[in-house]
Design an enzyme around this catalytic site. Structure first.
Site, PDB file in Angstrom:
ATOM      1  N   HIS A   4       0.857  -1.191   0.000  1.00 33.65           N
ATOM      2  CA  HIS A   4       0.000   0.000   0.000  1.00 33.65           C
ATOM      3  C   HIS A   4       0.883   1.227   0.000  1.00 33.65           C
ATOM      4  CE1 HIS A   4       0.859  -0.562   4.269  1.00 33.65           C
ATOM      5  NE2 HIS A   4       0.222   0.538   4.616  1.00 33.65           N
ATOM      6  N   HIS A  50       1.222   3.859   1.970  1.00 36.58           N
ATOM      7  CA  HIS A  50       1.695   4.579   3.162  1.00 36.58           C
ATOM      8  C   HIS A  50       3.215   4.728   3.097  1.00 36.58           C
ATOM      9  CE1 HIS A  50      -1.959   3.995   6.052  1.00 36.58           C
ATOM     10  NE2 HIS A  50      -1.974   5.174   5.445  1.00 36.58           N
ATOM     11  N   ASP A 104       5.684   4.504   5.130  1.00 42.16           N
ATOM     12  CA  ASP A 104       6.622   3.543   5.736  1.00 42.16           C
ATOM     13  C   ASP A 104       6.765   2.266   4.895  1.00 42.16           C
ATOM     14  OD1 ASP A 104       3.950   3.062   6.554  1.00 42.16           O
ATOM     15  OD2 ASP A 104       4.585   1.971   8.334  1.00 42.16           O
ATOM     16  N   HIS A 105       6.033   2.204   3.786  1.00 45.48           N
ATOM     17  CA  HIS A 105       6.140   1.066   2.871  1.00 45.48           C
ATOM     18  C   HIS A 105       6.604   1.498   1.477  1.00 45.48           C
ATOM     19  CE1 HIS A 105       3.770  -1.529   5.687  1.00 45.48           C
ATOM     20  NE2 HIS A 105       3.501  -0.311   6.134  1.00 45.48           N
ATOM     21  N   HIS A 121      -7.473  -1.916   5.612  1.00 51.09           N
ATOM     22  CA  HIS A 121      -6.551  -1.011   6.305  1.00 51.09           C
ATOM     23  C   HIS A 121      -7.106   0.402   6.102  1.00 51.09           C
ATOM     24  CE1 HIS A 121      -2.860   0.462   7.995  1.00 51.09           C
ATOM     25  NE2 HIS A 121      -2.304   0.878   6.876  1.00 51.09           N
ATOM     26  N   ASP A 157      -0.260  -3.827   5.866  1.00 53.07           N
ATOM     27  CA  ASP A 157      -0.907  -3.435   7.121  1.00 53.07           C
ATOM     28  C   ASP A 157      -2.389  -3.798   7.075  1.00 53.07           C
ATOM     29  OD1 ASP A 157       1.535  -2.336   7.597  1.00 53.07           O
ATOM     30  OD2 ASP A 157       0.870  -0.249   7.615  1.00 53.07           O
ATOM     31  N   HIS A 163       6.387  -5.297  11.590  1.00 56.32           N
ATOM     32  CA  HIS A 163       5.699  -4.003  11.621  1.00 56.32           C
ATOM     33  C   HIS A 163       5.341  -3.620  13.049  1.00 56.32           C
ATOM     34  CE1 HIS A 163       2.650  -0.902  10.558  1.00 56.32           C
ATOM     35  NE2 HIS A 163       3.342  -0.780   9.446  1.00 56.32           N
TER      36      HIS A 163
HETATM   37 ZN   LIG Z   1       2.840   0.603   7.930  1.00 50.04          ZN
HETATM   38 ZN   LIG Z   2      -0.179   1.463   6.584  1.00 51.50          ZN
END
Ligand SMILES: [Zn+2]
Ligand SMILES: [Zn+2]
Ligand SMILES: [Zn+2]
Ligand SMILES: [Zn+2]
Lengths: 367, 367
Positions: A62, A64, A66-67, A187, A258, A316
């Site tokens: 996805h 976001h 942090d990915h 998510h 996530d 995570h």
């Molecule tokens: Zn994340």
């Molecule tokens: Zn996320």
């Protein structure tokens, strides 16, 4: 054939000097695939034994940060270390194929074009179109343009748009060894889990017996191995059942992004040898976890049991949990707490709380 | 008042586990300003004594990835650690102002919107419009949209477009202590140097003498300090010259982005107390350096002499040079070579080759 999962970052939200954000590499003989690429993933790769230039597919669960936020930098650095292709080679043989949600192509193109970053190899972005049920309630409150417009980046090939098929899966690709699909999970934003299914491996030939039966080594061997009944020049009929061992089922690895509810993936993920599931917050913070679209160890372990997973790897982790092995200050907790909470549901022995740079071997099923 | 420059990343091109890419923080009492924000800058900040939440202005020299790709992640992480503002506070009092070349607003907006990253504080992007002479020859071969369109990000305030003024400078802002301008320098893409000019500091009051002359402490003190001649109730006239020490010239710090020729900045940078200049490759690789838009130590030192800089700090080193203090393998060279080459031109003692996490104190001029 070996299959290894290397965890390059196991923190949620943002990287810290001692722990990266989401990035996993699945390595099997000739294939080296990356799953998510948070900021700093390129330096995590350098710390590991993985050769960046071997990575030929990247999957983004996805969008976001942090990915995702390490992806453009990873590609730029990769580009510095790859021999330049001619434009003909580039168009025929993409070096890196990238799979991720709608919007990924525009993200990458904008980053690479505004930074005027040439890419010395070809890359292609295949976008997964989310379905209605994956959209969060506030979907309409934000107004990003998701579709990419304008010209391709000079290094970019034309990608596909992949839609959910009648089986409920996004069919990404199939090669001689694997079938890879994605499925929806819930998510805060459209998010996917990836199902990597190794194909059934034919049984081993019993070479001694073939010799005894007078089968000459050569093309006949592979026909027999493929299950064909063959007749020798002397009239003797060779039944593969007599000279080929049992076929071995392929391994199934499921890597989730996530999620606070991966239930749409239940049937696709059934019987996974390894399930990689997030466990951001501990069990007694379940309400908080749900609020931000995340899972507790109990939720992860329950899903692992539901799909009959053989083993569960947690990752995570919120930065409130210090890595395994860190010296804890007063009041601090470690990731081991999350592991214990999952073990209480899933049973001890088959739960791993991943650490940065840890490699987990995906076992050949015993049968 | 103290002024400190902290080098958070001193490598060019891409980050490595032992060295970050471009990011410098200038700290002076109440101000904390970041210059460039390559990937991983947020973890470099965590390793330093700098408090991320204190950073209220960010300056981006150019849009190459090694100066930019950490920006969206830095803002997201900052956002997690700042109390949420009401929308009224947000619009009146931007928490973070960002200055950089045209295209920066679109970059940031695309990254934050596609990743659906809320920002808990307000930010504003002020764009510097490059002039014709800054555009590289291949400018038209790439086709990114530079202007941002569509709605503002929910956390974003309306920024200015800053154009070169008749003095040849981009005037960014002025506050009670500083005037900050940018100037063009030549690189492969439009690129800027920043000139931070501290204002002249009024001389110190001679408190003993004021007391002796019978001046009552209070508002009169500050009027005298501002240079006003005042008459006391008893008719006595106080001339500031008699009770105020000499005013002290403000310091001038010049921080350049990547460049193979900073000459357009010569007059703006004149007399810098500190010049931060890139030195990517050694002197005998000058042709290669020029080809990719970079400088050698000799070029940096020559410019420093041209502008009469009092000290020179080198940074943005190719990864081929190992950091100072690293154990060298056979055939490896260290950054000290670059320092020596600059010293050969600029003179020893006033050249620093920056190291990651090093803080350099900007001296008050002696006068
Ligand atoms: Zn994340
Ligand atoms: Zn996320
Ligand atoms: Zn650079
Ligand atoms: Zn550059």
């Amino acid at each position: 054939m070996s299959m290894d999962l290397t965890f390059l970052g196991t923190a949620s939200c943002y990287p810290m000097p001692n722990r990266g954000v989401s990035c996993i590499v699945l390595k099997s003989d000739r294939q080296c695939w990356m799953f998510d690429c948070g900021e700093g993933s390129q330096t995590q790769v350098m710390k590991s034994s993985i050769k960046a230039a071997k990575i030929n597919k990247i999957f983004i669960t996805h969008l976001h940060g942090d990915h995702l936020f390490g992806l453009q930098g990873f590609l730029c650095t990769l580009s510095q270390n790859m021999p330049e292709q001619t434009s003909q080679e580039t168009s025929q043989n993409p070096s890196v194929e990238i799979y991720g949600p709608l919007g990924l192509r525009r993200y990458l193109r904008t980053c690479l074009e505004l930074s005027r970053s040439p890419i010395s190899f070809s890359y292609i972005v295949h976008e997964l179109e989310p379905v209605e049920e994956q959209l969060p309630q506030d979907w309409e409150e934000w107004h990003p343009e998701h579709t990419s417009s304008g010209l391709l980046h000079p290094g970019e090939g034309e990608g596909r748009t992949i839609r959910r098929d009648e089986t409920g899966a996004w069919h990404l690709f199939e090669d001689s060894r694997f079938v890879v699909k994605a499925g929806a999970i819930y998510h805060r934003v459209p998010c996917f889990g990836f199902i990597i299914q190794e194909k059934t491996l034919p049984g081993k030939l019993d070479a001694a017996k073939l010799k005894e039966l007078g089968v000459p080594p050569g093309p006949l061997y592979s026909r027999i191995k493929q299950g064909e009944t063959v007749t020798l020049d002397n009239g003797q009929v060779i039944d593969p059942k007599d000279v080929v061992g049992p076929s071995r089922p392929g391994r199934k690895v499921v890597i989730l992004g996530d999620t606070h509810d991966p239930s749409p993936l239940t049937s696709l993920a059934q019987g996974a040898d390894v399930l990689v599931h997030e466990a951001t917050l501990e069990n007694n913070m379940r309400a908080k976890a749900l609020e931000v679209g995340h899972s507790t160890p109990e939720m992860a372990a329950t899903f692992a049991k539901t799909i009959g997973a053989k083993s569960l790897i947690l990752t995570h982790f919120s930065q409130r949990y210090r890595p395994l092995g860190a010296t804890l200050e007063k009041g601090e907790e470690s990731v081991s707490k999350l592991q214990e909470e999952a073990e209480a549901v899933f049973g001890p022995g088959d739960v791993i709380a991943a650490q940065d740079l840890q490699t987990v071997h995906v076992q050949q099923p015993n049968c």
